[in-house]
Design a protein around this motif. Structure first.
Motif, PDB file in Angstrom:
ATOM      1  N   CYS A  27       0.814  -1.169  -0.332  1.00 36.26           N
ATOM      2  CA  CYS A  27       0.158   0.554   0.174  1.00 36.26           C
ATOM      3  C   CYS A  27       1.125   1.195   0.394  1.00 36.26           C
ATOM      4  O   CYS A  27       2.278   1.621   1.051  1.00 36.26           O
ATOM      5  CB  CYS A  27      -1.293  -0.272   1.211  1.00 36.26           C
ATOM      6  N   ASN A  28       0.615   2.301  -1.370  1.00 36.30           N
ATOM      7  CA  ASN A  28       1.351   3.562  -0.937  1.00 36.30           C
ATOM      8  C   ASN A  28       0.746   4.293   0.485  1.00 36.30           C
ATOM      9  O   ASN A  28      -0.523   4.720  -0.372  1.00 36.30           O
ATOM     10  CB  ASN A  28       0.801   4.269  -2.154  1.00 36.30           C
ATOM     11  N   VAL A  85      -7.750   4.860   2.936  1.00 36.25           N
ATOM     12  CA  VAL A  85      -6.356   5.160   1.997  1.00 36.25           C
ATOM     13  C   VAL A  85      -7.728   5.284   1.128  1.00 36.25           C
ATOM     14  O   VAL A  85      -7.296   6.921  -0.035  1.00 36.25           O
ATOM     15  CB  VAL A  85      -5.322   4.084   1.641  1.00 36.25           C
ATOM     16  N   ILE A  86      -7.930   4.452  -0.297  1.00 40.41           N
ATOM     17  CA  ILE A  86      -9.180   5.236  -1.210  1.00 40.41           C
ATOM     18  C   ILE A  86      -9.756   6.192  -1.023  1.00 40.41           C
ATOM     19  O   ILE A  86      -9.478   7.006  -1.660  1.00 40.41           O
ATOM     20  CB  ILE A  86      -9.531   3.536  -1.220  1.00 40.41           C
ATOM     21  N   LEU A  96     -12.190   9.337 -10.092  1.00 45.05           N
ATOM     22  CA  LEU A  96     -10.913   9.097  -9.887  1.00 45.05           C
ATOM     23  C   LEU A  96     -11.038   7.979 -10.659  1.00 45.05           C
ATOM     24  O   LEU A  96     -11.416   6.680 -10.771  1.00 45.05           O
ATOM     25  CB  LEU A  96      -9.835   8.131  -8.518  1.00 45.05           C
ATOM     26  N   SER A  97     -10.352   7.360 -12.096  1.00 48.58           N
ATOM     27  CA  SER A  97     -10.699   5.631 -12.667  1.00 48.58           C
ATOM     28  C   SER A  97     -10.014   4.636 -11.451  1.00 48.58           C
ATOM     29  O   SER A  97      -9.215   4.966 -10.620  1.00 48.58           O
ATOM     30  CB  SER A  97     -10.073   5.564 -13.504  1.00 48.58           C
ATOM     31  N   LEU A 103      -2.895   3.053  -9.343  1.00 48.31           N
ATOM     32  CA  LEU A 103      -1.542   3.368  -9.316  1.00 48.31           C
ATOM     33  C   LEU A 103      -1.321   4.374  -8.439  1.00 48.31           C
ATOM     34  O   LEU A 103       0.114   4.077  -7.868  1.00 48.31           O
ATOM     35  CB  LEU A 103      -1.708   4.571 -10.922  1.00 48.31           C
ATOM     36  N   LYS A 104      -2.430   5.732  -7.659  1.00 45.96           N
ATOM     37  CA  LYS A 104      -1.903   5.982  -6.555  1.00 45.96           C
ATOM     38  C   LYS A 104      -1.332   4.808  -5.418  1.00 45.96           C
ATOM     39  O   LYS A 104      -0.993   5.578  -4.695  1.00 45.96           O
ATOM     40  CB  LYS A 104      -2.892   6.904  -6.437  1.00 45.96           C
ATOM     41  N   SER A 105      -2.461   4.644  -5.027  1.00 46.86           N
ATOM     42  CA  SER A 105      -2.458   3.539  -3.912  1.00 46.86           C
ATOM     43  C   SER A 105      -1.483   2.237  -4.107  1.00 46.86           C
ATOM     44  O   SER A 105      -1.458   2.363  -2.529  1.00 46.86           O
ATOM     45  CB  SER A 105      -3.724   2.626  -3.674  1.00 46.86           C
TER      46      SER A 105
END
Length: 272
Positions: A27-28, A85-86, A96-97, A103-105
């Motif tokens: 996870c980011n 996080v989402i 957001l798609s 990509l971000k998370s």
């Protein structure tokens, strides 16, 4: 993360105790969470040099205060770390798609689908449906890679404290996997519980006779299930092979607990 305050509580256990599953949790984290994680890791490594600290984001829980919808209400949302996080990604954008969120998370695709679904079910997020030709189609519940999501501006609830449900691995397996795979998973869980119970008895008594060990372990596990004595016997042999216990040299019907450093991390209680 300006204006966001965070209170953090960490449960730290050896790998053998918890969590049971061994998959890597990816996870980011948002900056406000990642800073706390970094500080905790630095503090731990200063006091425990040479150890490895693995973070299990998929097993965490977050309580978040959020203003959602047009009414200006502040709701307290209780959710998984992945769900939080989402949701926090929508602080910086309206839409957001699915691919953008991955990509971000950096949340693995199966986990992302499993955690974005409850947010849709509770109507915290909505799916942006493409304009349909007539006749219009009902919104699809399936999560696809081409889907686009947005925070629900029309969200409202009579409750100020809302628990976002979590879709567990057990629920996913019950829906997707064949029966024989489920049975195998149950057997693995039961074997783990039997091992933990046997070690608990042996560690407390140091030396136990064969029939007594079987009878007492059945008694301890009876509130969950009644294991077959032959299965317990097989688990005893497994523990002997792993050098957790050994047969007494004076009486082969007795088992002796081997108090070795390598055994200190064996779970004494198996949690479901």
């Amino acid at each position: 993360s300006a204006g966001i305050t965070l209170q953090f509580e960490m449960k730290m256990l050896t790998h053998g105790n918890w969590p049971v599953e061994g998959k890597v949790s990816l996870c980011n984290l948002p900056t406000v969470m990642d800073d706390v994680k970094h500080n905790c890791t630095e503090f731990y490594m200063r006091h425990h040099n040479g150890r490895i600290l693995n973070w299990k984001f998929n097993m965490g829980e977050v309580e978040m205060r959020a203003r959602i919808g047009g009414g200006g209400k502040c709701y307290e949302l209780i959710m998984t770390t992945y769900e939080a996080v989402i949701l926090l990604l929508f602080n910086d954008t309206d839409e957001l798609s699915f691919e953008d969120i991955i990509l971000k998370s950096q949340i693995p695709e199966p986990d992302l689908k499993k955690n974005i679904t409850p947010l849709l079910m509770c109507k915290v997020l909505t799916k942006v449906e493409p304009p349909e030709l007539s006749p219009p189609l009902p919104p699809s519940k399936e999560i696809k890679e081409t889907d686009v999501f947005r925070a629900n501006d029309a969200f409202k609830s009579s409750y100020l404290k809302i628990r976002i449900p979590a879709i567990t691995d057990t629920k996913v397996k019950a829906k997707e996997e064949p029966l024989q795979v489920l049975e195998s998973s149950v057997e693995e869980d039961r074997a783990f519980l039997i091992d933990a119970t046997l070690i608990k008895i042996m560690k407390s008594r140091k030396k136990v006779e064969h029939n007594t060990l079987i009878a007492d372990s059945i008694k301890l596990m009876s509130s969950r299930f009644v294991p077959d004595p032959q299965i317990i016997k097989a688990r005893i042999e497994s523990l002997i092979e792993k050098e957790y216990i050994e047969r007494s040299k004076q009486d082969k019907r007795q088992y002796v607990y081997k108090a070795q450093a390598s055994n200190d991390h064996f779970p004494l209680i198996a949690k479901k």
